[in-house]
Design a protein around this motif. Sequence first.
Motif, PDB file in Angstrom:
ATOM      1  N   PHE A 258       0.811  -1.222   0.000  1.00  0.00           N
ATOM      2  CA  PHE A 258       0.000   0.000   0.000  1.00  0.00           C
ATOM      3  C   PHE A 258       0.842   1.269   0.000  1.00  0.00           C
ATOM      4  CE2 PHE A 258      -2.741  -3.189   2.106  1.00  0.00           C
ATOM      5  CZ  PHE A 258      -3.887  -3.082   1.325  1.00  0.00           C
TER       6      PHE A 258
ATOM      7  N   LYS B  32     -11.705  -2.697   4.308  1.00  0.00           N
ATOM      8  CA  LYS B  32     -10.490  -3.096   3.604  1.00  0.00           C
ATOM      9  C   LYS B  32      -9.271  -2.416   4.228  1.00  0.00           C
ATOM     10  CE  LYS B  32     -12.555  -4.039  -0.945  1.00  0.00           C
ATOM     11  NZ  LYS B  32     -12.542  -3.676  -2.386  1.00  0.00           N
TER      12      LYS B  32
ATOM     13  N   SER C 214      -5.800  -0.527   4.386  1.00  0.00           N
ATOM     14  CA  SER C 214      -5.202   0.468   3.506  1.00  0.00           C
ATOM     15  C   SER C 214      -3.755   0.774   3.885  1.00  0.00           C
ATOM     16  CB  SER C 214      -6.019   1.769   3.533  1.00  0.00           C
ATOM     17  OG  SER C 214      -6.068   2.287   4.847  1.00  0.00           O
ATOM     18  N   ASN C 215      -3.253   0.165   4.954  1.00  0.00           N
ATOM     19  CA  ASN C 215      -1.882   0.368   5.403  1.00  0.00           C
ATOM     20  C   ASN C 215      -1.108  -0.936   5.369  1.00  0.00           C
ATOM     21  OD1 ASN C 215      -2.491   3.002   5.910  1.00  0.00           O
ATOM     22  ND2 ASN C 215      -2.310   2.888   8.127  1.00  0.00           N
TER      23      ASN C 215
END
Length: 423
Positions: free
Chosen positions: A252, A335, A337-338
Motif C-alpha cells: 500500500f 479493507k 489500507s496500510n
Amino acid sequence: MKRKLLFGERMLLGDGTEPFNAVIPFRLRGVFSEEDIQYALSRLQEKHPWLRALIQYDEQNVPWFQIPVLPVSIPVRIIQRQHEEQWQEESKQEWHSAFDYTATPLIRFVWIKGEEVSDMLFVFHHCLCDGGSAMALLYEFLKVLDNPAADIGLENPIFGIQDVVPAHILQNGKKRFKAKAIGRLAALAIKCIPVSKKAIDRQNDYLIHWKLEETTSKQLISLCKSSGVTVNTFLGATVLEAFKKVRGSAAFNKVSCPVDIRRFAPQIKDDHIFAFGLMIVMASNQKISFLDNLRLMQDEVEYKTAKLNPYITMMVMESAHDALKNFTKLLKQGKSSNDCMFSNLGRIQIPDQYQEFSLETIFSPSVIGPLGNTTTMVTSTYRGQMDFSFVGSEGYLPETEALAIRDEIIARIRQQLDYQEAS
C-alpha cells in the motif's frame, strides 16, 4: 473510585470476547522470590488506582473503570525457564488469553523462572495503557524489586477528558461546536462506507524478533543525525521499501505511526496510566532516491505532527460515542489500507544495573487485537541495541513474506551504512 471509559478505550475494550493485549517482555539476571515480585506489583497497584480497577457496566451498558472495596492482586503465573526463546511462546499465549475484567485487573504478570536468568512479561489490556505508561511501570517495578523501601510516589489519576483538555478549550463554545460537527460528519461518513459482511480470517498469528548489533545501531543513529532525519523516519522509509520489494503491487506504500500524546498534552504525565494515542501516516515517493525521499518524508512528518491537536481530537471522539459500533465494524471488516503499524519507542531510559540484579535486555513490546490488519512492528533501543518485534497474522500477511520483509529491512540498513562509509 470510578470513571467512564473514553471513546478510544471503549473501542480497544470491545465486548470482552476478543483479547486486545500488549506484552512487555524483559530479561533479568539474578535470584528472586515470589514474595518480592508480588510485593513490587502490590506497590504498583498502590500508586496507580486504575491497576486495581475492574470493568463494570451501567444501566446504559456503558463500561466504567471501577475499583472494588476489596482490590484484587495482579495475577502472577510462574513457569520454569527451558530455553532462550520461551518468552516468545509465552507472549503469543498471552495475546490470546482474554482478561476476565469484571473479576480481575486489566494487568497480569508472567515469570519464566530460571536459576540465574529469568524472563518476565507484563501483560496489559491495551485499553488500560500505552507503551509510555508501560515503560513507566517497568521502571517502577524494577526500582521496588531492588529496594522494597523505594519511593515511587502516588499517581494523581486521570478521571476523564476534563483532566486532559484545558478548561478554556473544553468550555469554548466555538470549539465545542466544531468538535461536535466533525464528530457528526465522521459518524455519518463511517456509516456510509461499505464493509464486508464478515471480518477477514486472521488465521495463525506470529511474532518475529531480532536485534541489531550495538555497533550497527550506533552507526544507524549517526547516519540519521548526519542526514538530518530522525531514526523513526529512516526506519519508516526502510519498512515501506521492504514491503514494496517483497509484496510488489500488493503493498500500500503506507505505514501508520503512533505519536505520543504526552508531547502535546503536558497534563498527561509520564507515569499516568493512559491509553489515548495520536496517529500520522507515512508514505514514500518511490520515484526518487532513498536519501532524497528521506528528506521529503521528514518534512512531511514534521508538518503532519505539527498539525496534530490532541484536545480537539479527544473532543471529537467523545462526541461520537453513539458511532462506536459502526466505527468498530469498519475497523474489523473494512479493507486494509496500510502495510503495517510502525511504532518506535526510541531509547528506553531505564537503568540496567541494580544492587540485587541486572536488567540484561528489554524486548520491544508486542500487541495484537481484533480491529483489522494486525501487522505491527515495534522497535526500541536499550543498552545501545535496536530491538524489533514484528507481529502479524497469516490472513493479512503470510509469515514467509514477513520473514522476507525482515531480511530486506536488515539488508537495506546495512546497504545504507556501507554507502555512508564508502562516501
